[in-house]
Design a protein around this motif. Structure first.
Motif, mmCIF file in Angstrom:
data_model
loop_
_atom_site.group_PDB
_atom_site.id
_atom_site.type_symbol
_atom_site.label_atom_id
_atom_site.label_comp_id
_atom_site.label_asym_id
_atom_site.label_seq_id
_atom_site.Cartn_x
_atom_site.Cartn_y
_atom_site.Cartn_z
ATOM 1 N N UNK A 172 0.858 -1.168 0.000
ATOM 2 C CA UNK A 172 0.000 0.000 0.000
ATOM 3 C C UNK A 172 0.904 1.229 0.000
ATOM 4 N N UNK A 173 0.487 2.245 -0.734
ATOM 5 C CA UNK A 173 1.284 3.463 -0.849
ATOM 6 C C UNK A 173 0.472 4.669 -0.391
ATOM 7 N N UNK A 174 1.168 5.675 0.065
ATOM 8 C CA UNK A 174 0.554 6.961 0.390
ATOM 9 C C UNK A 174 1.225 8.058 -0.423
ATOM 10 N N UNK A 175 0.376 8.969 -0.943
ATOM 11 C CA UNK A 175 0.824 10.093 -1.743
ATOM 12 C C UNK A 175 0.265 11.387 -1.162
ATOM 13 N N UNK A 217 -3.379 21.931 -7.786
ATOM 14 C CA UNK A 217 -2.760 22.235 -9.064
ATOM 15 C C UNK A 217 -1.521 21.430 -9.384
ATOM 16 N N UNK A 218 -1.198 20.442 -8.573
ATOM 17 C CA UNK A 218 0.001 19.636 -8.778
ATOM 18 C C UNK A 218 -0.363 18.154 -8.852
ATOM 19 N N UNK A 219 0.568 17.362 -9.361
ATOM 20 C CA UNK A 219 0.361 15.927 -9.358
ATOM 21 C C UNK A 219 0.698 15.321 -8.005
ATOM 22 N N UNK A 220 0.203 14.108 -7.741
ATOM 23 C CA UNK A 220 0.540 13.440 -6.480
ATOM 24 C C UNK A 220 2.039 13.174 -6.368
ATOM 25 N N UNK A 221 2.519 13.218 -5.126
ATOM 26 C CA UNK A 221 3.922 12.944 -4.842
ATOM 27 C C UNK A 221 3.990 11.781 -3.870
ATOM 28 N N UNK A 222 4.783 10.786 -4.202
ATOM 29 C CA UNK A 222 4.924 9.590 -3.378
ATOM 30 C C UNK A 222 5.544 9.929 -2.026
ATOM 31 N N UNK A 223 4.966 9.342 -0.954
ATOM 32 C CA UNK A 223 5.500 9.537 0.392
ATOM 33 C C UNK A 223 6.085 8.251 0.971
ATOM 34 N N UNK A 224 5.259 7.218 1.063
ATOM 35 C CA UNK A 224 5.670 5.997 1.745
ATOM 36 C C UNK A 224 5.020 4.783 1.103
ATOM 37 N N UNK A 225 5.722 3.668 1.174
ATOM 38 C CA UNK A 225 5.177 2.379 0.758
ATOM 39 C C UNK A 225 5.331 1.404 1.922
ATOM 40 N N UNK A 281 4.771 -5.949 6.660
ATOM 41 C CA UNK A 281 5.263 -4.893 7.544
ATOM 42 C C UNK A 281 4.089 -4.321 8.312
ATOM 43 N N UNK A 282 4.250 -4.154 9.583
ATOM 44 C CA UNK A 282 3.169 -3.593 10.392
ATOM 45 C C UNK A 282 3.228 -2.068 10.420
ATOM 46 N N UNK A 283 4.442 -1.542 10.317
ATOM 47 C CA UNK A 283 4.610 -0.107 10.501
ATOM 48 C C UNK A 283 5.816 0.371 9.703
ATOM 49 N N UNK A 284 5.714 1.595 9.182
ATOM 50 C CA UNK A 284 6.832 2.219 8.469
ATOM 51 C C UNK A 284 6.893 3.672 8.876
ATOM 52 N N UNK A 285 8.104 4.189 9.077
ATOM 53 C CA UNK A 285 8.257 5.581 9.492
ATOM 54 C C UNK A 285 9.194 6.325 8.544
ATOM 55 N N UNK A 286 8.912 7.617 8.429
ATOM 56 C CA UNK A 286 9.796 8.510 7.674
ATOM 57 C C UNK A 286 9.631 9.896 8.275
ATOM 58 N N UNK A 287 10.629 10.298 9.006
ATOM 59 C CA UNK A 287 10.610 11.607 9.675
ATOM 60 C C UNK A 287 9.348 11.715 10.534
ATOM 61 N N UNK A 291 -6.952 -2.329 6.671
ATOM 62 C CA UNK A 291 -6.890 -0.905 6.939
ATOM 63 C C UNK A 291 -5.444 -0.431 7.043
ATOM 64 N N UNK A 292 -5.212 0.798 6.556
ATOM 65 C CA UNK A 292 -3.942 1.471 6.774
ATOM 66 C C UNK A 292 -4.229 2.805 7.443
ATOM 67 N N UNK A 293 -3.399 3.150 8.409
ATOM 68 C CA UNK A 293 -3.470 4.460 9.051
ATOM 69 C C UNK A 293 -2.217 5.244 8.702
ATOM 70 N N UNK A 294 -2.424 6.529 8.433
ATOM 71 C CA UNK A 294 -1.326 7.432 8.076
ATOM 72 C C UNK A 294 -1.302 8.534 9.115
#
Lengths: 112, 115
Positions: free
Chosen positions: A33-36, A41-49, A54-60, A72-75
């Motif tokens: 699952x991915x989050x953007x 006025x802009x296109x989507x930008x990839x954040x996390x996959x 994997x139960x959890x992923x972090x970035x900053x 379900x995914x929680x962001x």
């Protein structure tokens, strides 16, 4: 058919709080699952996959969870800032390796 | 930012006219996609390409055709535009044979209005 639901069209929270966005899916077991993020006025930008094993992923300040039992995914955005205001889209892998399916997004507003 | 350019960025045209949107990439990515984005529907896949001259239909392909004669260019054509095709169109690219683990990178869209 596969269906993704982001169950809040809009979310307004106070600066400094944690924003939590929800993505639910049905009739499918995605491998990832991915989050953007999308600004006006802009296109989507990839954040996390996050992958199904994997139960959890972090970035900053970002954290994503993936619960395949609840489908379900929680962001989460911790210590939210007005600059985090945007629409956030979740996406999961579709019926073939070439395609992904997007949710309709949640518009997040962080007020000072 | 991934090198993706969509042209034109805005277009207004009349029902029944042909319209071609262009997507140009400088990343040499194999996969290219065309989506439309409408309120309440999110991003919906129109067509995609998995190589030069190799294309396939997406979820909402009726009324649209595509061509890819070079790795870097992917064209979307509305043969006879209808008002229901008024939308924002996004091009995206991804890198490898399998898109598992590979995100898509998007252009900034073309806002198309059919009067």
């Amino acid at each position: 058919s596969q269906k993704i639901e982001q169950n809040s069209e809009a979310l307004n929270i106070q600066e400094g709080k944690t924003a939590t966005l929800t993505c639910n899916y049905t009739n499918y077991s995605p491998a990832y699952l991915q989050w953007y993020r999308q600004d006006p006025g802009r296109g989507p930008v990839f954040l996390l996959l996050i992958r199904e094993n994997e139960k959890e992923k972090r970035k900053e300040r970002l954290k994503v969870t993936f619960d395949t039992t609840l489908k379900q995914s929680l962001f989460h955005i911790t210590a939210s800032q007005p600059a985090d205001s945007a629409t956030y889209l979740c996406a999961l892998d579709g019926s073939s390796a070439s395609k992904i399916i997007f949710g309709s997004g949640t518009r997040l507003s962080i007020r000072p | 930012d991934a090198g993706i350019t969509q042209s034109p960025r805005h277009k207004v045209t009349e029902t029944g006219t042909p319209v071609t949107l262009r997507c140009h990439q400088t990343e040499n990515h194999r996969y290219m996609y065309w989506y439309r984005q409408d309120p309440g529907h999110g991003l919906r896949l129109i067509h995609y390409s998995y190589g030069v001259k190799d294309t396939d239909k997406g979820e909402v392909s009726d009324g649209y055709s595509v061509s890819r004669s070079k790795t870097e260019d992917f064209l979307l054509t509305l043969e006879s535009a209808t008002s229901s095709q008024t939308s924002v169109y996004f091009c995206a690219i991804s890198e490898s044979v399998q898109t598992q683990n590979q995100p898509q990178h998007f252009g900034d869209g073309t806002r198309l209005s059919i009067l």
